[in-house]
Design an enzyme around this catalytic site. Structure first.
Site, short mmCIF file in Angstrom:
data_model
loop_
_atom_site.label_atom_id
_atom_site.label_comp_id
_atom_site.label_asym_id
_atom_site.label_seq_id
_atom_site.Cartn_x
_atom_site.Cartn_y
_atom_site.Cartn_z
N SER A 188 0.85 -1.18 -0.15
CA SER A 188 -0.21 0.18 0.00
C SER A 188 0.81 1.29 0.02
O SER A 188 2.11 1.32 0.38
CB SER A 188 -0.64 -0.02 1.15
OG SER A 188 -1.45 1.28 1.47
N TYR A 244 -2.98 -1.43 10.28
CA TYR A 244 -2.87 -1.61 9.11
C TYR A 244 -1.40 -0.76 8.48
O TYR A 244 -0.66 -1.56 7.76
CB TYR A 244 -4.05 -0.76 8.29
CG TYR A 244 -4.09 -0.79 6.69
CD1 TYR A 244 -4.55 -1.82 6.35
CD2 TYR A 244 -3.63 0.18 6.05
CE1 TYR A 244 -4.74 -2.21 4.87
CE2 TYR A 244 -3.56 0.02 4.54
CZ TYR A 244 -4.22 -1.24 4.05
OH TYR A 244 -4.24 -1.11 2.80
C1 BGC Z 1 -6.32 1.54 2.25
C2 BGC Z 1 -7.24 2.37 1.64
C3 BGC Z 1 -6.77 3.82 1.18
C4 BGC Z 1 -5.78 3.93 0.48
C5 BGC Z 1 -5.14 5.33 0.31
C6 BGC Z 1 -5.05 1.61 0.91
O1 BGC Z 1 -4.06 0.81 1.42
O2 BGC Z 1 -6.57 0.18 2.18
O3 BGC Z 1 -8.52 2.38 2.49
O4 BGC Z 1 -7.87 4.59 0.61
O5 BGC Z 1 -4.75 3.11 1.10
O6 BGC Z 1 -4.95 6.02 1.70
#
Ligand code: BGC
Length: 286
Positions: A171, A184
């Site tokens: 991410s 996360y």
């Molecule tokens: C998350 C999303 C978020 C995006 C940008 C992703 O890894 O799961 O919820 O919108 O990152 O912030």
């Protein structure tokens, strides 16, 4: 200083995702969390590019079957296998089934992931452990099983010059801190270092390990960020390219990284984020 263009100018224009070269013909792939969102698009995209694909899921079997049907619609083989990636025995069972069905595996996309958001003092240990367990430990467990097969088999010269390709779904939050989402962001930061350490460890075996760092992609994980015009306009302040990403934007990059076109790429995260990691706040300040 030019004024920032308005989001609506850009929303309509998308690439032709179906125009995908057959870069991975004859290869066998396994995608975790492939029954929805990014995983679903990646599974179908790999099939479109010529691979047979195992569709891992843990809930919603009908959705997994629908992805298998889409894979077959691309002229490839698909198979849905249920497994919770955070459980070692289930992951091992999934790989046994996958190898029995497909003979081997060339491409792994450990993608399964979720959010359990909370402010620090509200965050339960269960919320912490669930996110780390699925997003980070789940990738470790799947990579370990895939690599055992890559090492056993070596290079399959008829399909690729590499012995195996791992594409971790990370991410932008492997580098962008995210208040209220410490579990996360920690899981994604962990994926970055796991991916790089394994790239270093496995490169001599001609196994390539990379990651994709999606930004805001239109999937069920972040509906709050794009379903109302207000939320969408707010989101666009974080996206210089002024459109939300589509799951297929990620799928195309997964195909590239899995293919021999990317044979000299290992140990990198390719951000697919419309510039979200370019500090958009500095477009007008600083
Ligand atoms: C998350 C999303 C978020 C995006 C940008 C992703 O890894 O799961 O919820 O919108 O990152 O912030």
């Amino acid at each position: 200083m030019p004024t920032q263009p308005d989001a609506s100018q850009f929303n309509g224009d998308l690439p032709n995702y179906k125009n995908c070269p057959k870069l991975i013909v004859g290869q066998k792939a396994l995608v975790t969390g492939a029954n929805s969102g990014i995983g679903r698009a990646v599974a179908i995209g790999l099939a479109r590019a010529g691979a047979d694909v195992i569709v891992n899921y843990v809930t919603n079997e009908p959705a997994a079957r629908e992805v298998v049907a889409a894979i077959e619609g691309e002229g490839a083989k698909g198979l849905a296998i249920k497994a919770d990636v955070s459980r070692e025995a289930e992951v091992q069972g999934m790989f046994e089934q996958a190898l029995a069905a497909f003979g081997t595996i060339d491409i792994l996309v450990p993608n399964a992931g979720l959010q359990r958001d909370a402010a620090l003092t509200e965050m339960s240990l269960e919320q912490w452990n669930t996110v780390i367990g699925i997003n980070l430990t789940g990738q470790f467990l799947c990579i370990r099983e895939a690599v055992k097969e890559f090492l056993r088999r070596g290079v399959r010269k008829d399909v690729s010059v590499a012995a195996g390709k791992i594409i971790c779904m990370s991410s932008v939050h492997e580098v962008i801190p995210w208040a209220g989402h410490v579990n996360y962001a920690t899981s994604k930061g962990g994926i970055q270092m796991m991916m790089k350490s394994l790239a270093q460890e496995l490169a001599p075996h001609r196994i390539r390990v990379n990651a994709i760092g999606p930004g805001a992609i239109r999937t069920p994980i972040n509906t709050d960020a794009w379903t109302t015009p207000e939320a969408y306009a707010d989101l666009m302040k974080l996206v210089p390219y002024r459109r939300i990403g589509e799951p297929e934007d990620i799928a195309q990059v997964a195909v590239f990284l899995a293919s021999d076109m990317a044979d000299y790429i290992s140990g990198v995260t390719l951000f697919v984020d419309g510039g979200m990691t370019c500090y958009p706040g500095f477009a007008t300040g600083g």
